[in-house]
Design an enzyme around this catalytic site. Sequence first.
Site, short mmCIF file in Angstrom:
data_model
loop_
_atom_site.label_atom_id
_atom_site.label_comp_id
_atom_site.label_asym_id
_atom_site.label_seq_id
_atom_site.Cartn_x
_atom_site.Cartn_y
_atom_site.Cartn_z
CB ILE A 26 -0.98 -0.03 1.19
CG1 ILE A 26 -1.83 -1.30 1.11
CG2 ILE A 26 -1.88 1.22 1.18
CD1 ILE A 26 -2.60 -1.62 2.37
CB THR A 130 -5.97 -3.74 10.59
OG1 THR A 130 -6.61 -4.98 10.25
CG2 THR A 130 -5.51 -3.88 12.03
CE1 TYR A 154 -1.25 -6.04 11.37
CE2 TYR A 154 -3.44 -6.96 11.05
CZ TYR A 154 -2.48 -6.03 10.73
OH TYR A 154 -2.73 -5.09 9.76
#
Length: 340
Positions: A26, A130, A154
């Site tokens: 990205i 996220t 994560y």
Amino acid sequence: MMQPACATGHDSGIPTILVAGGAGYIGSHMVKRLALSGYQVLVVDNLSTGFRDAVRHGQFVEGDLADAGFLDRIFVERGISAVLHFAALSQVGESVLVPVRYYRNNVANTLNLLDAMQRHGVQNFIFSSTAAIFGEPGYTPIDERHPMQPISPYGRSKKMVEEILADGDRAGGLRYVSLRYFNAAGADPDGELGERHDPESHLIPLVLQAASGRRSHIAIFGSDYPTPDGTCIRDYIHVHDLCTAHLLALEHLLAGGASLALNLGNGQGFSVREVIDTARRVSGREIPVQVHDRRPGDPAILVADSRNASVKLGWTPLYPDLETIVGDAWSWEQRKSRSW
Ligand code: UDP
């Protein structure tokens, strides 16, 4: 070409934007987008998961966010107006196996970056967050009020940073936009850049590798989910549209706007089988599948409610349809399978 909203800190009067992790998937698309939008771009990446040749614009400096001296040199030498932070590890499964590595990279290194920004008086920060911060969805689509209960190291590492950013904002001296990506996908519509992970773990590039013959088949991780065809449903968002959201977030901060945390998706979910069928249509190729067990940590359905991004930033996705997302990824896969 759009002109940057304000000019600070650089001899030329054009804002310099530091892009940490600009050699990744990205990040590299964003570097190109910033450069084409008229910004000066400084890319910092340690190349642990990124690729030097993915940085096609701006100035590249190899270095690590763990190195405070390196960061001081970067901030002293250039007048930096804002930092876009893409430099993180992003594999849910891997984070379960090596959590300390994830917390060091994603939390400790982000603290180093925030520290350096504070030392050098840089206030504007855009953070790659996220959908994994939400954990198992309590309802769908997921808006910003949904509780944050991540189920992986994560997801927890990203949630921790979001909490640190909120505290930094409350204390003063930091303004940020945290963008929670759902499933980033697709490739540069110009064909210059695309998704590249080594090893690859994401659905769309893997399906297309099976289409091009670089892989024998695609494994479907679980066909007994409570969804219409039994496979997981995700909200795929074109990388170009993600970049648009970053650009708008940057303009928002440079214009003095308040801190924001926003969910980014198209608000429409597609199952793993629907992605594979779309890839068959787009590529015209057979794509053999094998059904495997579920992958640990995968919620059945993850779909974003992005109305806030549209209200607060004026963001509208240009390429919401899956055919375009898969089509651009297929052009990139064809290029890769010919050249690598
Ligand atoms: N998936 C799959 N086979 C693969 C890779 C992924 O069936 O080889 C599924 C995965 O279980 C999830 C969806 O595809 O339901 C999207 O996974 P991906 O890793 O692309 O993104 P994530 O949702 O983990 O961010």
